[in-house]
Design an enzyme around this catalytic site. Structure first.
Site, mmCIF file in Angstrom:
data_model
loop_
_atom_site.group_PDB
_atom_site.id
_atom_site.type_symbol
_atom_site.label_atom_id
_atom_site.label_comp_id
_atom_site.label_asym_id
_atom_site.label_seq_id
_atom_site.Cartn_x
_atom_site.Cartn_y
_atom_site.Cartn_z
ATOM 1 N N HIS A 19 0.977 -1.271 -0.064
ATOM 2 C CA HIS A 19 0.060 0.173 0.049
ATOM 3 C C HIS A 19 0.804 1.359 -0.020
ATOM 4 O O HIS A 19 0.601 2.073 -0.695
ATOM 5 C CB HIS A 19 -0.845 -0.012 1.173
ATOM 6 C CG HIS A 19 -1.918 -1.199 1.464
ATOM 7 N ND1 HIS A 19 -2.150 -1.716 2.597
ATOM 8 C CD2 HIS A 19 -2.811 -1.245 0.567
ATOM 9 C CE1 HIS A 19 -3.041 -2.562 2.251
ATOM 10 N NE2 HIS A 19 -3.592 -2.424 1.207
ATOM 11 N N ARG A 32 -2.135 -6.246 -8.432
ATOM 12 C CA ARG A 32 -1.253 -6.924 -7.765
ATOM 13 C C ARG A 32 -0.838 -8.221 -8.923
ATOM 14 O O ARG A 32 0.332 -8.479 -9.343
ATOM 15 C CB ARG A 32 -1.302 -7.788 -6.586
ATOM 16 C CG ARG A 32 -0.952 -6.968 -5.456
ATOM 17 C CD ARG A 32 -1.465 -7.377 -4.147
ATOM 18 N NE ARG A 32 -3.058 -7.044 -4.455
ATOM 19 C CZ ARG A 32 -3.659 -7.431 -3.115
ATOM 20 N NH1 ARG A 32 -3.314 -7.548 -2.090
ATOM 21 N NH2 ARG A 32 -5.051 -6.963 -3.327
ATOM 22 N N SER A 34 -3.142 -7.645 3.221
ATOM 23 C CA SER A 34 -3.120 -7.454 4.530
ATOM 24 C C SER A 34 -3.303 -8.810 5.120
ATOM 25 O O SER A 34 -3.065 -9.000 6.107
ATOM 26 C CB SER A 34 -4.248 -6.452 4.707
ATOM 27 O OG SER A 34 -3.733 -5.146 4.421
ATOM 28 N N LYS A 67 -16.282 -7.840 6.475
ATOM 29 C CA LYS A 67 -15.766 -8.698 7.507
ATOM 30 C C LYS A 67 -15.450 -8.266 8.799
ATOM 31 O O LYS A 67 -15.070 -6.939 8.748
ATOM 32 C CB LYS A 67 -14.552 -9.591 6.769
ATOM 33 C CG LYS A 67 -14.875 -10.308 5.509
ATOM 34 C CD LYS A 67 -13.572 -10.723 5.100
ATOM 35 C CE LYS A 67 -12.718 -9.525 4.486
ATOM 36 N NZ LYS A 67 -11.663 -10.005 4.437
HETATM 37 P P1 ADP Z 1 -5.711 -6.067 0.748
HETATM 38 O O1 ADP Z 1 -6.084 -6.600 -0.446
HETATM 39 O O2 ADP Z 1 -4.512 -6.091 0.832
HETATM 40 O O3 ADP Z 1 -6.549 -6.609 2.036
HETATM 41 P P2 ADP Z 1 -7.207 -3.303 0.632
HETATM 42 O O4 ADP Z 1 -8.353 -3.448 0.461
HETATM 43 O O5 ADP Z 1 -6.628 -2.694 1.895
HETATM 44 O O6 ADP Z 1 -6.122 -4.413 0.559
HETATM 45 O O7 ADP Z 1 -6.593 -2.711 -0.823
HETATM 46 C C1 ADP Z 1 -6.659 -1.241 -1.312
HETATM 47 C C2 ADP Z 1 -5.848 -1.319 -2.453
HETATM 48 O O8 ADP Z 1 -4.698 -1.547 -2.326
HETATM 49 C C3 ADP Z 1 -6.595 -2.143 -3.447
HETATM 50 O O9 ADP Z 1 -6.527 -1.198 -4.670
HETATM 51 C C4 ADP Z 1 -5.577 -3.252 -3.601
HETATM 52 O O10 ADP Z 1 -5.541 -3.677 -4.863
HETATM 53 C C5 ADP Z 1 -4.055 -2.421 -3.379
HETATM 54 N N1 ADP Z 1 -3.052 -3.245 -2.871
HETATM 55 C C6 ADP Z 1 -3.049 -3.925 -1.743
HETATM 56 N N2 ADP Z 1 -1.862 -4.526 -1.621
HETATM 57 C C7 ADP Z 1 -1.096 -4.159 -2.561
HETATM 58 C C8 ADP Z 1 0.037 -4.371 -3.195
HETATM 59 N N3 ADP Z 1 0.972 -5.340 -2.438
HETATM 60 N N4 ADP Z 1 0.739 -3.732 -4.136
HETATM 61 C C9 ADP Z 1 -0.334 -3.100 -4.943
HETATM 62 N N5 ADP Z 1 -1.393 -2.606 -4.530
HETATM 63 C C10 ADP Z 1 -2.068 -3.508 -3.550
#
Ligand code: ADP
Length: 161
Positions: free
Chosen positions: A17, A90, A128, A41
């Protein structure tokens, strides 16, 4: 120079992130990191804790604001007067649901476009969810999350017993 919203649950924020946030901060005038408050969740960290960790991690980026939102993302984007939604990608597996969300958001708000930013390859395996799983099983997450998050994750899991 546009203003963008980067939404997510950030439960907790990872180095993946942060990579997206830092790259956005270099490329856009203003970046709003929008924490989804009512995650479906049960999250490990409360909305307050997720916001606090992100604020700590983004303190060095003057054009990044951390805010919480609930309800429809496009309503929030309109309210904040932002130009784009930014999403991180990703792997191909992220694409299908992101495409669906982006198309639906454009239908709801034709003036709001979604921009996709490819992850840096070193974070392509990082989520996460996987960080929480590794930490729960006693593995080291020091190179996967910012130091402030590592510390809080350890404390949180200890208090959970
Ligand atoms: P997660 O999938 O890690 O639980 P979130 O819902 O918090 O994540 O994700 C928020 C945004 O960050 C989404 O657009 C997700 O695709 C992106 N994201 C999460 N992890 C990464 C990463 N390692 N590299 C690039 N983008 C990411």
């Amino acid at each position: 120079m546009p203003k963008v919203v980067y939404p997510g649950s950030f439960d907790p924020v990872t180095n993946g992130h942060m990579n997206i946030i830092e790259r956005c901060a270099e490329r856009f005038e203003q970046v709003i990191v929008a924490v989804l408050v009512n995650v479906e969740k049960e999250p490990l960290f409360s909305a307050q804790e997720r916001l606090e960790m992100l604020r700590l991690c983004c303190g060095h980026l003057p054009n990044v604001e951390v805010d919480g939102f609930s309800g429809l993302l496009v309503d929030y984007v309109r309210r904040r007067g932002a130009d784009f939604i930014v999403k991180g990608l990703r792997a191909i597996s992220d694409f299908e649901s992101e495409l669906q969300q982006a198309l639906m958001n454009r239908r709801l708000a034709p003036e709001v476009d979604t921009l996709f930013m490819m992850t840096d390859v070193e974070y392509s395996f990082l989520s996460s969810h996987i960080v929480k799983e590794i930490a729960r099983l006693g593995g080291a997450v020091g190179n996967l999350v910012p130091p402030a998050v590592e510390e809080r994750l350890r404390r949180k899991l200890r208090s959970e017993g």
